[in-house]
Design a protein around this motif. Sequence first.
Motif, PDB file in Angstrom:
ATOM      1  N   TRP A 141      79.622  29.096  22.692  1.00 29.87           N
ATOM      2  CA  TRP A 141      79.435  29.724  23.998  1.00 29.87           C
ATOM      3  C   TRP A 141      79.575  31.229  23.858  1.00 29.87           C
ATOM      4  O   TRP A 141      80.473  31.703  23.161  1.00 29.87           O
ATOM      5  N   VAL A 142      78.716  31.964  24.495  1.00 30.24           N
ATOM      6  CA  VAL A 142      78.802  33.426  24.486  1.00 30.24           C
ATOM      7  C   VAL A 142      79.937  33.824  25.425  1.00 30.24           C
ATOM      8  O   VAL A 142      79.970  33.402  26.584  1.00 30.24           O
ATOM      9  N   ALA A 143      80.882  34.614  24.907  1.00 28.90           N
ATOM     10  CA  ALA A 143      82.027  35.041  25.726  1.00 28.90           C
ATOM     11  C   ALA A 143      81.631  36.228  26.593  1.00 28.90           C
ATOM     12  O   ALA A 143      80.836  37.071  26.183  1.00 28.90           O
ATOM     13  N   ALA A 144      82.192  36.267  27.796  1.00 26.31           N
ATOM     14  CA  ALA A 144      81.973  37.434  28.659  1.00 26.31           C
ATOM     15  C   ALA A 144      82.655  38.643  28.026  1.00 26.31           C
ATOM     16  O   ALA A 144      83.694  38.506  27.380  1.00 26.31           O
TER      17      ALA A 144
ATOM     18  N   PHE B  29      75.755  31.838  35.500  1.00 26.96           N
ATOM     19  CA  PHE B  29      75.030  31.397  34.296  1.00 26.96           C
ATOM     20  C   PHE B  29      75.991  31.459  33.116  1.00 26.96           C
ATOM     21  O   PHE B  29      76.881  32.321  33.073  1.00 26.96           O
ATOM     22  N   TRP B  30      75.772  30.570  32.164  1.00 26.47           N
ATOM     23  CA  TRP B  30      76.560  30.579  30.925  1.00 26.47           C
ATOM     24  C   TRP B  30      75.608  30.355  29.761  1.00 26.47           C
ATOM     25  O   TRP B  30      74.739  29.483  29.826  1.00 26.47           O
ATOM     26  N   LYS B  31      75.816  31.148  28.699  1.00 24.87           N
ATOM     27  CA  LYS B  31      74.911  31.091  27.548  1.00 24.87           C
ATOM     28  C   LYS B  31      75.600  30.432  26.365  1.00 24.87           C
ATOM     29  O   LYS B  31      76.745  30.756  26.050  1.00 24.87           O
ATOM     30  N   LYS B  32      74.862  29.567  25.691  1.00 21.50           N
ATOM     31  CA  LYS B  32      75.373  28.943  24.475  1.00 21.50           C
ATOM     32  C   LYS B  32      74.363  29.181  23.355  1.00 21.50           C
ATOM     33  O   LYS B  32      73.185  28.850  23.514  1.00 21.50           O
TER      34      LYS B  32
ATOM     35  N   ILE C  20      64.356  36.052  29.193  1.00 20.69           N
ATOM     36  CA  ILE C  20      65.411  35.311  29.914  1.00 20.69           C
ATOM     37  C   ILE C  20      65.330  35.621  31.400  1.00 20.69           C
ATOM     38  O   ILE C  20      65.453  34.741  32.238  1.00 20.69           O
TER      39      ILE C  20
ATOM     40  N   MET D 270      83.567  20.174  40.162  1.00 22.98           N
ATOM     41  CA  MET D 270      82.519  20.377  39.155  1.00 22.98           C
ATOM     42  C   MET D 270      83.046  21.244  38.007  1.00 22.98           C
ATOM     43  O   MET D 270      83.907  22.101  38.208  1.00 22.98           O
TER      44      MET D 270
ATOM     45  N   PRO E  65      84.230  32.787  32.660  1.00 25.69           N
ATOM     46  CA  PRO E  65      83.548  33.975  33.202  1.00 25.69           C
ATOM     47  C   PRO E  65      82.048  33.897  32.928  1.00 25.69           C
ATOM     48  O   PRO E  65      81.619  33.433  31.872  1.00 25.69           O
ATOM     49  N   MET E  66      81.279  34.343  33.901  1.00 23.85           N
ATOM     50  CA  MET E  66      79.832  34.155  33.846  1.00 23.85           C
ATOM     51  C   MET E  66      79.173  35.115  32.839  1.00 23.85           C
ATOM     52  O   MET E  66      79.652  36.221  32.628  1.00 23.85           O
ATOM     53  N   THR E  67      78.090  34.658  32.253  1.00 23.02           N
ATOM     54  CA  THR E  67      77.368  35.479  31.274  1.00 23.02           C
ATOM     55  C   THR E  67      75.868  35.434  31.567  1.00 23.02           C
ATOM     56  O   THR E  67      75.080  34.929  30.775  1.00 23.02           O
ATOM     57  N   GLY E  68      75.506  35.959  32.724  1.00 24.24           N
ATOM     58  CA  GLY E  68      74.085  36.010  33.069  1.00 24.24           C
ATOM     59  C   GLY E  68      73.419  37.223  32.444  1.00 24.24           C
ATOM     60  O   GLY E  68      73.997  37.918  31.626  1.00 24.24           O
ATOM     61  N   GLY E  69      72.195  37.463  32.857  1.00 22.15           N
ATOM     62  CA  GLY E  69      71.477  38.654  32.411  1.00 22.15           C
ATOM     63  C   GLY E  69      70.814  38.485  31.075  1.00 22.15           C
ATOM     64  O   GLY E  69      70.899  37.459  30.452  1.00 22.15           O
TER      65      GLY E  69
ATOM     66  N   LYS F 255      75.051  40.103  35.359  1.00 20.92           N
ATOM     67  CA  LYS F 255      75.778  39.793  34.115  1.00 20.92           C
ATOM     68  C   LYS F 255      77.088  39.068  34.386  1.00 20.92           C
ATOM     69  O   LYS F 255      77.455  38.163  33.648  1.00 20.92           O
ATOM     70  N   SER F 256      77.811  39.500  35.413  1.00 21.29           N
ATOM     71  CA  SER F 256      79.168  38.967  35.613  1.00 21.29           C
ATOM     72  C   SER F 256      79.386  38.172  36.882  1.00 21.29           C
ATOM     73  O   SER F 256      80.454  37.606  37.063  1.00 21.29           O
TER      74      SER F 256
ATOM     75  N   ALA G 144      76.608  36.240  38.580  1.00 21.41           N
ATOM     76  CA  ALA G 144      75.650  35.150  38.802  1.00 21.41           C
ATOM     77  C   ALA G 144      76.079  33.988  37.901  1.00 21.41           C
ATOM     78  O   ALA G 144      76.398  34.196  36.727  1.00 21.41           O
TER      79      ALA G 144
ATOM     80  N   GLU H  24      72.999  27.501  30.907  1.00 19.03           N
ATOM     81  CA  GLU H  24      73.436  26.558  31.943  1.00 19.03           C
ATOM     82  C   GLU H  24      73.646  27.340  33.233  1.00 19.03           C
ATOM     83  O   GLU H  24      73.995  28.520  33.192  1.00 19.03           O
ATOM     84  N   HIS H  25      73.428  26.709  34.372  1.00 26.46           N
ATOM     85  CA  HIS H  25      73.730  27.387  35.629  1.00 26.46           C
ATOM     86  C   HIS H  25      74.282  26.401  36.640  1.00 26.46           C
ATOM     87  O   HIS H  25      74.413  25.207  36.340  1.00 26.46           O
ATOM     88  N   TYR H  26      74.668  26.910  37.784  1.00 29.71           N
ATOM     89  CA  TYR H  26      75.299  26.110  38.847  1.00 29.71           C
ATOM     90  C   TYR H  26      74.261  26.024  39.961  1.00 29.71           C
ATOM     91  O   TYR H  26      74.183  26.905  40.821  1.00 29.71           O
TER      92      TYR H  26
ATOM     93  N   PHE I  64      81.701  23.508  34.475  1.00 24.78           N
ATOM     94  CA  PHE I  64      80.550  24.081  33.783  1.00 24.78           C
ATOM     95  C   PHE I  64      80.932  24.633  32.411  1.00 24.78           C
ATOM     96  O   PHE I  64      82.090  24.966  32.167  1.00 24.78           O
ATOM     97  N   ALA I  65      79.912  24.732  31.547  1.00 26.83           N
ATOM     98  CA  ALA I  65      80.020  25.329  30.208  1.00 26.83           C
ATOM     99  C   ALA I  65      81.133  24.631  29.406  1.00 26.83           C
ATOM    100  O   ALA I  65      81.197  23.406  29.403  1.00 26.83           O
ATOM    101  N   TRP I  66      82.023  25.412  28.740  1.00 25.75           N
ATOM    102  CA  TRP I  66      82.990  24.721  27.865  1.00 25.75           C
ATOM    103  C   TRP I  66      84.039  23.946  28.656  1.00 25.75           C
ATOM    104  O   TRP I  66      84.680  23.041  28.113  1.00 25.75           O
TER     105      TRP I  66
END
Lengths: 149, 81
Positions: A132-135, A120-123, A90, B4, B77-81, A115-116, A118, A49-51, B6-8
């Motif tokens: 949900w993948v935790a940071a 984005f959130w991963k599920k 990805i 807005m 907290p964001m989890t990009g990459g 990673k921290s 941008a 997911e992203h914003y 997002f996520a959980w």
Amino acid sequence: MQVRVQSERFDAGAELNSFADGRTDIGAVVSFTGVVRDTDQTLQEMQIEHYPGMTQSAISKIAQQAMQRWELADCLVIHRYGALKPGAPIMMVATAAAHRAAAFAAADFLMDYLKSRAPFWKKEITQQGAQWVAAKDEDEDALQRWAAD
Amino acid sequence: MNVMYFAWVRERIGIPQEEVTTEAATVNDLVAELRSREDRYAAAFADISALRVALDQELSDFDAPLKDVREVAFFPPMTGG
């Protein structure tokens, strides 16, 4: 500088070739490709997911910082969103510079910030359920080393 | 303002965004207002340290003022990459 946020798959090899194509002012190209990992063979898909309003500008700012901090000739960031299968790419970053030290460091910097910082959130969707993948604390800690010098 | 999730945070509240009319002076004040609305908001905002906030698409702090802000986003907290 190129920043792309997209749901479509990309070809990392083709992207890398066109990124450096025809340039004679660079001596080094470094790239990193992130791939959906499934080490336990339980993952069905990774939902990203992203914003939308913020993603492009947040990544562009990170890329601009990299361009200013190192003498880069160019940099490329591609990040996908949507439902991705194990093994799918990805995201990728590529940096081009006269010398390899700048290209490596800038690519590393880009990855740490993406990673921290941008949005984005991963599920992970597995047979057991969705999570949900935790940071990770170490991802946040990784940013500190760029503040030190 | 447009708020807005997002996520959980979005999943707990049950909607991706909503228009909120508020006199809240800071993000913390807005969170307190939302929390008192319904259980689903209280659940989403139970632990502020697990959340991040962006004001008009810039990462910000929970004690930041909301004057002239048009879009507030809450997310983990964001989890990009």
